[in-house]
Design an enzyme around this catalytic site. Structure first.
Site, PDB file in Angstrom:
ATOM      1  N   LYS A   1       0.814  -1.212   0.000  1.00 30.93           N
ATOM      2  CA  LYS A   1       0.000   0.000   0.000  1.00 30.93           C
ATOM      3  C   LYS A   1       0.851   1.267   0.000  1.00 30.93           C
ATOM      4  CE  LYS A   1      -0.847   0.786   4.944  1.00 30.93           C
ATOM      5  NZ  LYS A   1      -1.879   1.041   5.961  1.00 30.93           N
ATOM      6  N   ASP A   2       2.163   1.148   0.270  1.00 27.74           N
ATOM      7  CA  ASP A   2       3.051   2.310   0.224  1.00 27.74           C
ATOM      8  C   ASP A   2       3.490   2.654  -1.185  1.00 27.74           C
ATOM      9  OD1 ASP A   2       2.927   2.370   2.967  1.00 27.74           O
ATOM     10  OD2 ASP A   2       4.926   1.542   3.296  1.00 27.74           O
TER      11      ASP A   2
ATOM     12  N   ARG B   1      -7.411   8.210   5.441  1.00 28.27           N
ATOM     13  CA  ARG B   1      -8.530   7.320   5.116  1.00 28.27           C
ATOM     14  C   ARG B   1      -9.248   6.878   6.385  1.00 28.27           C
ATOM     15  NH1 ARG B   1      -8.735   2.176   6.045  1.00 28.27           N
ATOM     16  NH2 ARG B   1      -6.499   2.133   6.458  1.00 28.27           N
ATOM     17  N   ARG B   2      -8.484   6.502   7.415  1.00 25.93           N
ATOM     18  CA  ARG B   2      -9.111   6.082   8.665  1.00 25.93           C
ATOM     19  C   ARG B   2      -9.769   7.271   9.363  1.00 25.93           C
ATOM     20  NH1 ARG B   2      -3.749   3.211   9.969  1.00 25.93           N
ATOM     21  NH2 ARG B   2      -3.965   1.188   8.942  1.00 25.93           N
TER      22      ARG B   2
ATOM     23  N   ARG C   1       2.071   9.937  14.355  1.00 29.73           N
ATOM     24  CA  ARG C   1       3.203   9.345  13.641  1.00 29.73           C
ATOM     25  C   ARG C   1       3.908   8.369  14.554  1.00 29.73           C
ATOM     26  NH1 ARG C   1       6.246  11.241   9.461  1.00 29.73           N
ATOM     27  NH2 ARG C   1       7.146   9.168   9.712  1.00 29.73           N
ATOM     28  N   GLY C   2       4.906   7.679  13.993  1.00 24.52           N
ATOM     29  CA  GLY C   2       5.721   6.783  14.791  1.00 24.52           C
ATOM     30  C   GLY C   2       5.521   5.323  14.412  1.00 24.52           C
ATOM     31  N   ASN C   3       6.439   4.469  14.865  1.00 25.82           N
ATOM     32  CA  ASN C   3       6.316   3.043  14.582  1.00 25.82           C
ATOM     33  C   ASN C   3       5.229   2.427  15.464  1.00 25.82           C
ATOM     34  OD1 ASN C   3       7.474   2.544  17.141  1.00 25.82           O
ATOM     35  ND2 ASN C   3       9.529   2.536  16.281  1.00 25.82           N
TER      36      ASN C   3
ATOM     37  N   ARG D   1       3.185   4.080  18.788  1.00 23.37           N
ATOM     38  CA  ARG D   1       1.746   4.349  18.768  1.00 23.37           C
ATOM     39  C   ARG D   1       1.019   3.593  19.869  1.00 23.37           C
ATOM     40  NH1 ARG D   1       0.163   5.036  12.332  1.00 23.37           N
ATOM     41  NH2 ARG D   1       2.169   5.869  11.664  1.00 23.37           N
TER      42      ARG D   1
ATOM     43  N   CYS E   1      -9.511  12.526  -8.478  1.00 26.56           N
ATOM     44  CA  CYS E   1     -10.015  12.577  -7.116  1.00 26.56           C
ATOM     45  C   CYS E   1      -8.859  12.721  -6.134  1.00 26.56           C
ATOM     46  CB  CYS E   1     -10.792  11.303  -6.803  1.00 26.56           C
ATOM     47  SG  CYS E   1     -11.332  11.209  -5.090  1.00 26.56           S
TER      48      CYS E   1
END
Length: 323
Positions: free
Chosen positions: A80-81, A128-129, A146-148, A152, A241
């Site tokens: 997805k990246d 998106r979330r 942010r962050g790993n 989080r 879009c």
């Protein structure tokens, strides 16, 4: 065959190292060929800016540069990246079996989404979330983070926790053996995943046919078909879009063989407007299914769904890392 170790480029985060390690072990198990991990630092790893401001490809460009330069032989990306545009001279040789693509809630006191109190602060790194949480109409305060993964999680579960919950990709938690912290796996009807969430892309140079053939042993056709449909939808939408995009393709047995069931959505960043549609077809037509669904979404006004929190133009809806 030359038994010199293959050099696998990877980001240095715990998640990236884990998923690259899984690919390395699978390749060695299938072929007997040794693999060594080579850490590559990306611009996304160096920046502290909000994820959705960093743009497409920020976590993959350095890996691709290393591939082109020949300092690594292949790379593993969170699919997805990846930008939807094809990278010249590079080839996605394999899409290994996809992890569960759904999103997951990690909340204090084991709460589910419905059990969060009014005003609860929920953190996530994906626009998106954020958009879909707003669209639920619940009395929540949603904030970008942010962050790993560990950073989080600490904001909910650590001694200095300042959030009531976070939303992360379930796949990332599973890959680092932290599924135990999940308090609810979110139904795609509530939170449709990002295109290609939970999938990995194993990429190498086109001009290395022996390696292309070797890596193809790791390819999982159902996972590739699902991801192809989702990313074809995303690529078609990017031309018209700039709102958050979500997509989820599932393969199931139909009357005449396997079928793809693709769901897609475009949501305004503030969650006040959305268009959701679905389409079915055969795995062989995965790309066409995605393109057709995107065209239908655009016909229904997806290109006009822009809230007051709109971001930086076409292509930026696919941002952030699996973490």
């Amino acid at each position: 065959m030359n038994e010199a170790p293959l050099r696998l480029g990877t980001r240095g985060s715990k998640l990236a190292m884990a998923q690259s390690g899984h690919v390395a072990e699978a390749l060695t198990a299938r072929t007997g060929r040794p693999v060594e991990l080579v850490e590559v630092v990306t611009a996304g790893d160096r920046s502290s800016a909000p994820v959705h401001r960093l743009g497409v490809g920020v976590f993959v460009s350095a890996l691709r540069d290393a591939l082109v330069a020949g300092t690594i032989d292949f790379a593993v990306h969170s699919y997805k990246d990846l930008p939807t545009a094809t990278a010249a001279g590079l080839h996605i040789a394999a899409v290994p079996p996809r992890q569960d693509p759904r999103d997951a809630l990690i909340a204090r006191d084991g709460r589910t989404l419905a059990e969060l109190p009014p005003g609860a602060v929920v953190g996530t790194g994906a626009l998106r979330r954020i958009a879909q949480l707003h669209a639920l109409g619940m009395p929540l305060s949603v904030t970008p983070i942010r962050g790993n993964i560990d950073t989080r999680l600490a904001r909910v579960l650590g001694p200095d926790a300042d959030l009531d919950a976070v939303v992360l990709a379930r796949a990332g938690l599973a890959r680092i053996d932290r599924s135990d912290v999940i308090t609810e796996t979110l139904d795609p009807m509530l939170m449709l995943p990002a295109p290609a969430q939970g999938a990995l892309a194993v990429e190498c140079r086109v001009d290395d046919p022996d390696l292309v053939e070797l890596l193809a042993l790791l390819d999982h056709a159902p996972s590739r078909a699902a991801v192809t449909a989702e990313r074809a939808m995303l690529a078609t939408l990017e031309a018209g879009c700039s709102a958050p995009v979500a997509a989820y393709a599932e393969l199931a047995e139909g009357e005449n063989g396997d079928e793809i069931y693709l769901r897609g959505a475009v949501i305004s960043p503030d969650g006040t407007h959305e268009v959701r549609l679905s389409r079915t077809g055969t795995p062989a037509d995965a790309a066409e299914i995605g393109k057709a669904l995107a065209a239908e979404l655009l016909d229904l006004g997806a290109d006009s769904i822009l809230g007051p929190q709109g971001h930086d133009g076409p292509g930026t809806q696919q941002f952030g890392s699996t973490e």
